[in-house]
Design a protein around this motif. Structure first.
Motif, PDB file in Angstrom:
ATOM      1  N   GLU A  21     -43.215 -96.726  -4.735  1.00 52.36           N
ATOM      2  CA  GLU A  21     -42.510 -97.767  -3.996  1.00 52.36           C
ATOM      3  C   GLU A  21     -41.249 -97.195  -3.352  1.00 52.36           C
ATOM      4  OE1 GLU A  21     -43.521-100.907  -3.550  1.00 52.36           O
ATOM      5  OE2 GLU A  21     -45.352-100.442  -4.686  1.00 52.36           O
ATOM      6  N   LYS A  22     -40.838 -97.818  -2.252  1.00 52.14           N
ATOM      7  CA  LYS A  22     -39.612 -97.398  -1.585  1.00 52.14           C
ATOM      8  C   LYS A  22     -38.441 -97.452  -2.554  1.00 52.14           C
ATOM      9  CE  LYS A  22     -36.591 -98.533   2.308  1.00 52.14           C
ATOM     10  NZ  LYS A  22     -36.352 -99.444   3.472  1.00 52.14           N
ATOM     11  N   GLY A  23     -37.679 -96.357  -2.605  1.00 60.34           N
ATOM     12  CA  GLY A  23     -36.523 -96.291  -3.498  1.00 60.34           C
ATOM     13  C   GLY A  23     -36.824 -95.683  -4.857  1.00 60.34           C
ATOM     14  N   ASN A  24     -38.110 -95.496  -5.192  1.00 59.84           N
ATOM     15  CA  ASN A  24     -38.465 -94.847  -6.459  1.00 59.84           C
ATOM     16  C   ASN A  24     -37.987 -93.394  -6.474  1.00 59.84           C
ATOM     17  OD1 ASN A  24     -41.673 -96.408  -7.346  1.00 59.84           O
ATOM     18  ND2 ASN A  24     -39.599 -97.186  -7.391  1.00 59.84           N
ATOM     19  N   GLU A  25     -37.621 -92.941  -7.671  1.00 65.93           N
ATOM     20  CA  GLU A  25     -37.138 -91.566  -7.827  1.00 65.93           C
ATOM     21  C   GLU A  25     -38.222 -90.702  -8.472  1.00 65.93           C
ATOM     22  OE1 GLU A  25     -33.506 -91.701 -10.033  1.00 65.93           O
ATOM     23  OE2 GLU A  25     -32.366 -92.598  -8.368  1.00 65.93           O
ATOM     24  N   VAL A  26     -38.463 -89.540  -7.875  1.00 66.05           N
ATOM     25  CA  VAL A  26     -39.489 -88.625  -8.367  1.00 66.05           C
ATOM     26  C   VAL A  26     -38.838 -87.280  -8.678  1.00 66.05           C
ATOM     27  CG1 VAL A  26     -41.739 -87.586  -7.888  1.00 66.05           C
ATOM     28  CG2 VAL A  26     -41.143 -89.778  -6.842  1.00 66.05           C
ATOM     29  N   SER A  27     -39.184 -86.724  -9.831  1.00 69.17           N
ATOM     30  CA  SER A  27     -38.606 -85.444 -10.225  1.00 69.17           C
ATOM     31  C   SER A  27     -39.558 -84.715 -11.171  1.00 69.17           C
ATOM     32  CB  SER A  27     -37.245 -85.660 -10.917  1.00 69.17           C
ATOM     33  OG  SER A  27     -37.408 -86.455 -12.087  1.00 69.17           O
ATOM     34  N   VAL A  28     -39.203 -83.477 -11.487  1.00 70.72           N
ATOM     35  CA  VAL A  28     -39.957 -82.669 -12.449  1.00 70.72           C
ATOM     36  C   VAL A  28     -39.060 -82.461 -13.665  1.00 70.72           C
ATOM     37  CG1 VAL A  28     -41.196 -80.516 -12.861  1.00 70.72           C
ATOM     38  CG2 VAL A  28     -41.144 -81.507 -10.553  1.00 70.72           C
ATOM     39  N   LYS A  29     -39.616 -82.725 -14.862  1.00 67.58           N
ATOM     40  CA  LYS A  29     -38.821 -82.633 -16.078  1.00 67.58           C
ATOM     41  C   LYS A  29     -39.512 -81.768 -17.122  1.00 67.58           C
ATOM     42  CE  LYS A  29     -36.386 -87.092 -16.024  1.00 67.58           C
ATOM     43  NZ  LYS A  29     -36.151 -88.344 -16.790  1.00 67.58           N
ATOM     44  N   CYS A  30     -38.692 -81.181 -17.980  1.00 65.62           N
ATOM     45  CA  CYS A  30     -39.182 -80.592 -19.217  1.00 65.62           C
ATOM     46  C   CYS A  30     -39.216 -81.756 -20.207  1.00 65.62           C
ATOM     47  CB  CYS A  30     -38.235 -79.494 -19.686  1.00 65.62           C
ATOM     48  SG  CYS A  30     -38.944 -78.417 -20.948  1.00 65.62           S
ATOM     49  N   THR A  31     -40.404 -82.141 -20.669  1.00 63.68           N
ATOM     50  CA  THR A  31     -40.547 -83.400 -21.393  1.00 63.68           C
ATOM     51  C   THR A  31     -40.483 -83.282 -22.917  1.00 63.68           C
ATOM     52  OG1 THR A  31     -42.962 -83.193 -21.333  1.00 63.68           O
ATOM     53  CG2 THR A  31     -41.903 -84.399 -19.527  1.00 63.68           C
ATOM     54  N   ASN A  32     -40.961 -82.127 -23.460  1.00 65.10           N
ATOM     55  CA  ASN A  32     -41.020 -82.026 -24.922  1.00 65.10           C
ATOM     56  C   ASN A  32     -41.052 -80.549 -25.338  1.00 65.10           C
ATOM     57  OD1 ASN A  32     -41.105 -82.922 -27.527  1.00 65.10           O
ATOM     58  ND2 ASN A  32     -43.272 -83.499 -27.500  1.00 65.10           N
ATOM     59  N   SER A  33     -40.623 -80.294 -26.574  1.00 71.13           N
ATOM     60  CA  SER A  33     -40.572 -78.933 -27.129  1.00 71.13           C
ATOM     61  C   SER A  33     -39.743 -77.995 -26.264  1.00 71.13           C
ATOM     62  CB  SER A  33     -41.990 -78.359 -27.284  1.00 71.13           C
ATOM     63  OG  SER A  33     -42.759 -79.154 -28.150  1.00 71.13           O
ATOM     64  N   CYS A  34     -38.708 -78.560 -25.634  1.00 73.70           N
ATOM     65  CA  CYS A  34     -37.869 -77.766 -24.732  1.00 73.70           C
ATOM     66  C   CYS A  34     -36.624 -77.312 -25.492  1.00 73.70           C
ATOM     67  CB  CYS A  34     -37.490 -78.581 -23.502  1.00 73.70           C
ATOM     68  SG  CYS A  34     -38.925 -79.275 -22.644  1.00 73.70           S
ATOM     69  N   ASP A  35     -36.669 -76.126 -25.970  1.00 73.05           N
ATOM     70  CA  ASP A  35     -35.587 -75.570 -26.787  1.00 73.05           C
ATOM     71  C   ASP A  35     -34.504 -74.992 -25.888  1.00 73.05           C
ATOM     72  OD1 ASP A  35     -33.971 -73.991 -28.554  1.00 73.05           O
ATOM     73  OD2 ASP A  35     -35.634 -74.025 -29.989  1.00 73.05           O
ATOM     74  N   VAL A  36     -33.272 -75.280 -26.219  1.00 71.53           N
ATOM     75  CA  VAL A  36     -32.157 -74.797 -25.386  1.00 71.53           C
ATOM     76  C   VAL A  36     -32.066 -73.273 -25.382  1.00 71.53           C
ATOM     77  CG1 VAL A  36     -30.778 -76.887 -25.609  1.00 71.53           C
ATOM     78  CG2 VAL A  36     -30.580 -75.101 -27.346  1.00 71.53           C
ATOM     79  N   SER A  37     -32.724 -72.641 -26.353  1.00 71.43           N
ATOM     80  CA  SER A  37     -32.682 -71.173 -26.384  1.00 71.43           C
ATOM     81  C   SER A  37     -33.704 -70.565 -25.423  1.00 71.43           C
ATOM     82  CB  SER A  37     -32.955 -70.675 -27.807  1.00 71.43           C
ATOM     83  OG  SER A  37     -34.259 -71.065 -28.228  1.00 71.43           O
ATOM     84  N   ASP A  38     -34.615 -71.408 -24.889  1.00 72.73           N
ATOM     85  CA  ASP A  38     -35.629 -70.933 -23.942  1.00 72.73           C
ATOM     86  C   ASP A  38     -35.153 -71.120 -22.509  1.00 72.73           C
ATOM     87  OD1 ASP A  38     -37.348 -70.261 -25.995  1.00 72.73           O
ATOM     88  OD2 ASP A  38     -38.254 -72.263 -26.048  1.00 72.73           O
ATOM     89  N   ASN A  39     -35.812 -70.382 -21.610  1.00 72.65           N
ATOM     90  CA  ASN A  39     -35.442 -70.449 -20.206  1.00 72.65           C
ATOM     91  C   ASN A  39     -36.677 -70.407 -19.314  1.00 72.65           C
ATOM     92  OD1 ASN A  39     -32.316 -70.101 -19.984  1.00 72.65           O
ATOM     93  ND2 ASN A  39     -32.948 -68.588 -21.513  1.00 72.65           N
ATOM     94  N   LEU A  40     -36.515 -70.984 -18.147  1.00 72.87           N
ATOM     95  CA  LEU A  40     -37.535 -70.842 -17.120  1.00 72.87           C
ATOM     96  C   LEU A  40     -37.546 -69.394 -16.645  1.00 72.87           C
ATOM     97  CD1 LEU A  40     -36.913 -74.026 -14.922  1.00 72.87           C
ATOM     98  CD2 LEU A  40     -38.814 -73.643 -16.487  1.00 72.87           C
ATOM     99  N   GLY A  41     -38.713 -68.923 -16.249  1.00 73.06           N
ATOM    100  CA  GLY A  41     -38.813 -67.576 -15.718  1.00 73.06           C
ATOM    101  C   GLY A  41     -38.866 -67.603 -14.199  1.00 73.06           C
TER     102      GLY A  41
END
Length: 220
Positions: free
Chosen positions: A182-202
């Motif tokens: 719908e108009k005005g909806n927000e779409v994004s990409v998230k890390c949803t689960n098991s996302c440890d702060v000690s890990d990083n994207l490559g």
């Protein structure tokens, strides 16, 4: 002498008769004229009534015609809106903050294309400028010996998700979604689960994280 008097009397009688006839004719003409005037006034009144009725009918027809034209214009505009789909498309890559955390939005800071100016490189969020059917894709790259869950989210609702991870080597994974937005909806990409702060994207010069979307068909 008597005969002369009789003639005079007869002439006098004839003149009186003629005068009376003239007077009767004049009176008849007067009456007929009066009746004619009354009839004319009645006809003039009827004409005025008829004219008023015609004016009222013309006004009604004008209002009805304008209403019909207005409704027709609205239908034409609706058809045009349905048949015309504006170009809305974006693609961005390179995540500056590669640290992971549950429900953290990946912010792709390098805009490759942004037709419609709906993607915000500072927040990583795409805000739909029109309602319609959209196609979204994302590439998520992580370092080796990690396992996380990520997905595409529309207004907080996870619409496409995947598990990402490899024991020894870093890899890139693709997520896609075709969905009504719908108009005005927000779409994004998230890390949803098991996302440890000690890990990083490559990310390397050969493979980067990316997020893209395109409007397939506009809906009203």
């Amino acid at each position: 002498m008597i005969r002369q008097e009789m003639k005079v009397e007869k002439m006098k009688s004839d003149m009186q008769l003629t005068e009376q006839r003239v007077l009767d004719a004049l009176e008849k003409l007067k009456t007929e004229r009066s009746e004619f005037n009354k009839d004319l006034m009645k006809k003039e009144g009827d004409i005025e009534v008829l004219k008023a009725k015609m004016d009222e009918e013309l006004k009604r027809m004008k209002v009805k015609t304008e209403e019909t034209i207005n409704n027709y214009s609205k239908e034409v505009q609706k058809i045009q809106d349905l048949t015309f789909t504006p170009i809305v498309a974006f693609k961005a890559d390179t995540v500056t903050d590669k640290s992971l955390e549950n429900n953290k939005v990946f912010v792709y800071s390098n805009i490759i294309i942004n037709i419609g100016d709906a993607y915000n490189k500072d927040t990583g969020v795409f805000v739909a400028p029109v309602s319609g059917l959209y196609l979204f894709t994302a590439q998520v790259c992580i370092n080796g010996n990690m396992k996380v869950y990520a997905g595409i989210v529309v207004n907080g609702r996870l619409i496409s998700k995947t598990a990402i991870g490899d024991k020894s080597w870093w890899k890139c994974y693709t997520i896609d979604a075709i969905t009504a937005v719908e108009k005005g909806n927000e779409v994004s990409v998230k890390c949803t689960n098991s996302c440890d702060v000690s890990d990083n994207l490559g990310e390397t010069s050969f493979a980067v994280n990316s997020f893209s979307g395109i409007l397939i068909h506009k809906t009203v």
